[in-house]
Design an enzyme around this catalytic site. Structure first.
Site, short mmCIF file in Angstrom:
data_model
loop_
_atom_site.label_atom_id
_atom_site.label_comp_id
_atom_site.label_asym_id
_atom_site.label_seq_id
_atom_site.Cartn_x
_atom_site.Cartn_y
_atom_site.Cartn_z
N ASN A 37 3.93 49.51 71.29
CA ASN A 37 4.66 49.40 70.02
C ASN A 37 4.85 50.77 69.37
OD1 ASN A 37 6.01 47.65 68.27
ND2 ASN A 37 4.33 47.72 66.79
N ASP A 60 -4.59 50.91 78.19
CA ASP A 60 -4.79 49.66 77.45
C ASP A 60 -6.25 49.59 76.99
OD1 ASP A 60 -5.26 46.84 76.87
OD2 ASP A 60 -3.33 46.49 77.86
N SER A 126 -8.01 43.73 57.69
CA SER A 126 -6.80 43.32 56.99
C SER A 126 -7.13 42.42 55.81
CB SER A 126 -5.94 42.55 57.98
OG SER A 126 -5.02 41.72 57.32
N ALA A 127 -6.25 42.46 54.84
CA ALA A 127 -6.37 41.57 53.68
C ALA A 127 -6.25 40.10 54.09
CB ALA A 127 -5.26 41.90 52.68
N TYR A 150 -3.76 35.65 63.33
CA TYR A 150 -3.95 37.11 63.21
C TYR A 150 -5.17 37.41 62.33
CZ TYR A 150 -3.30 41.81 61.36
OH TYR A 150 -3.51 43.10 60.94
N LYS A 154 -9.02 39.30 63.07
CA LYS A 154 -9.64 40.40 62.30
C LYS A 154 -11.01 39.95 61.76
CE LYS A 154 -6.39 43.45 62.76
NZ LYS A 154 -6.61 44.70 63.47
N ASN A 180 -0.76 46.22 52.25
CA ASN A 180 0.51 46.36 52.98
C ASN A 180 1.03 47.80 52.97
OD1 ASN A 180 0.21 43.44 52.56
ND2 ASN A 180 2.26 43.35 53.46
N ASN A 200 7.82 43.69 60.11
CA ASN A 200 7.41 43.99 58.74
C ASN A 200 8.62 44.20 57.83
OD1 ASN A 200 4.70 45.50 60.23
ND2 ASN A 200 4.41 44.03 58.58
N ARG A 232 2.88 40.99 47.58
CA ARG A 232 1.89 41.74 48.36
C ARG A 232 1.54 43.02 47.61
NH1 ARG A 232 2.17 37.63 50.38
NH2 ARG A 232 2.44 36.98 52.55
N ARG A 293 8.11 31.71 55.76
CA ARG A 293 7.68 32.03 57.12
C ARG A 293 6.30 31.41 57.34
NH1 ARG A 293 7.12 38.37 58.55
NH2 ARG A 293 5.41 38.13 57.07
#
Ligand code: NAD
Ligand code: UFG
Length: 344
Positions: A37, A60, A126-127, A150, A154, A180, A200, A232, A293
């Site tokens: 990515n 990887d 992450s939040a 996701y 985390k 974010n 994003n 956010r 979403r």
């Protein structure tokens, strides 16, 4: 400090900004990234910014032999672990990939580090680990209970790290719960440029503003928020990157596991971000209302008080700074500017 830092995911959006700071501060940086990515030219861009080039290994994070080769050769003092998959919506459609890379990859990495006696670790959490009904603002003590696969990956890694440190107190771990991040490096050379279609909001907003894509799809205008769109806590990626340096300094001083929210403390809705973008760059991005979403929450934002108190870290940049820098990067990165995609 002149230690070596191993940065997994170091050519990615956040990792590259952290590498820029580490290199500028005279640290040695070794990047491991599979480029799934991100772009292979990021190490050269880092050299243009800091005058020093990181060592780059394509690989990887699930490949234990590759990790052992790198770790035994460089014996890093610190490992900053950014490599992972990050799209909330996609994690619902492909949970196995998320568990495989985010959980499996981290465990493989930790095993190798343990074998070589490396026990200083900064994790990109992450939040999304917080419970959906937690009261705002979120503090590090707010109830946990992730709402999508996701976030569960985390949360799982946080648990693994807590257990690891409980069994061996020589581990020093920072769990950094990002809100974010948006925006880009002041040079315009680093920013959010994922492979394929971005998920994003900010890169999609830039593409819609440029007329390179159809209008921005605003996912949900019927949330119980000020204007119906999702809220956010957006923070500038260079502020976020600085938080990592402060966290490393903290680990110098204190053993154990240290958890910090990294956010501004202020929530902004999608429609407010679109307005901030217009104020910053003078372009009204076209948008269209779409259904919610899957996996999204209506609203969350941080209390960053603990990070300010213990790390001396505070996000400084405004929403306009974030939009202006994201747009400058979008233009400089040669992204498409019109519906024909001529300049791509
Ligand atoms: P990113 O996709 O730009 O960076 C991740 C990097 O990891 C990429 O360069 C990618 O090529 C690499 N990578 C992915 N899978 C890999 C693998 N199996 N082996 C080696 N490299 C691999 O994402 P980012 O926004 O920079 O996010 C970095 C970290 O921060 C991720 O762990 C993400 O979950 C977390 N995070 C991001 C956000 C956000 O909004 N961007 C918020 C909270 C947490
Ligand atoms: N959104 C839109 N349209 C889009 C894209 C996003 O309306 O085209 C909305 C989302 O519904 C959400 C907000 O913009 O309300 C932000 O969405 P992002 O996809 O940019 O970010 P997320 O909040 O879903 O997740 C991001 C990272 C995660 C991280 C989380 C922490 O992708 O890795 O922030 O808050 F964990």
């Amino acid at each position: 400090m002149s230690e070596c830092f191993l940065v997994t995911g170091g050519t990615g959006y956040i990792g590259s900004h952290v590498c820029a700071l580490l290199l500028a501060a005279g640290r040695d940086v070794v990047i491991l990234d599979d480029l799934s990515n991100s772009s292979a030219d990021v190490p050269e861009r880092l050299e243009s910014i800091s005058g020093r080039k990181p060592l780059f290994y394509c690989g990887d994070v699930r490949d234990a032999a590759r990790l052992a080769e790198i770790v035994s050769a460089h014996k890093p003092e610190y490992v900053l672990h950014f490599a992972g998959l990050k799209a909330v919506g996609e994690s619902g459609r492909n949970p196995l990939a998320y568990y495989d890379v985010n959980v499996g990859g981290t465990i493989t990495l930790l095993r190798v580090l343990q074998r070589y006696g490396i026990r200083r670790f900064v994790f990109s959490s992450s939040a999304t680990v917080y419970a959906p009904d937690a009261v705002m603002p979120l503090t590090e003590e707010s109830p946990l209970g992730p709402y999508n696969p996701y976030g569960r990956t985390k949360y799982t890694v946080e648990r693994v790290l807590l257990d690891l440190a409980a069994g061996d107190p020589s581990w020093r771990v920072a769990l950094l719960r990002y809100f974010n991040p948006v925006g880009a490096h002041a040079s315009g050379l680093l920013g959010e440029k994922p492979q394929g279609e971005p998920n994003n909001l900010m890169p999609r907003l830039c593409a819609a503003a440029a007329g390179a894509t159809p209008p921005l799809t605003v996912f949900g205008t019927d949330y119980p928020t000020r204007d119906g769109s999702g809220v956010r806590d957006y923070l500038h990626v260079t502020d976020l990157a600085l938080g990592h340096l402060r966290a490393v300094e903290r680990l110098e001083q204190a053993a154990g596991v240290h958890t910090y929210n990294l956010g501004t403390g202020t929530g902004l809705s999608v429609l407010e971000l679109i307005a901030a973008f217009q104020a910053a760059v003078g372009i009204a991005a076209p948008w269209t209302a779409c259904p919610r979403r899957a996996g999204d929450l209506a609203e969350y934002y941080s209390s960053p008080a603990k990070a300010e108190r213990e790390l001396g870290w505070k996000a400084e940049k405004t929403a306009e700074d974030m939009c202006r820098d994201a747009w400058a990067f979008y233009l400089k990165a040669g992204c498409a500017r019109n519906p024909d995609g001529e300049s791509k």
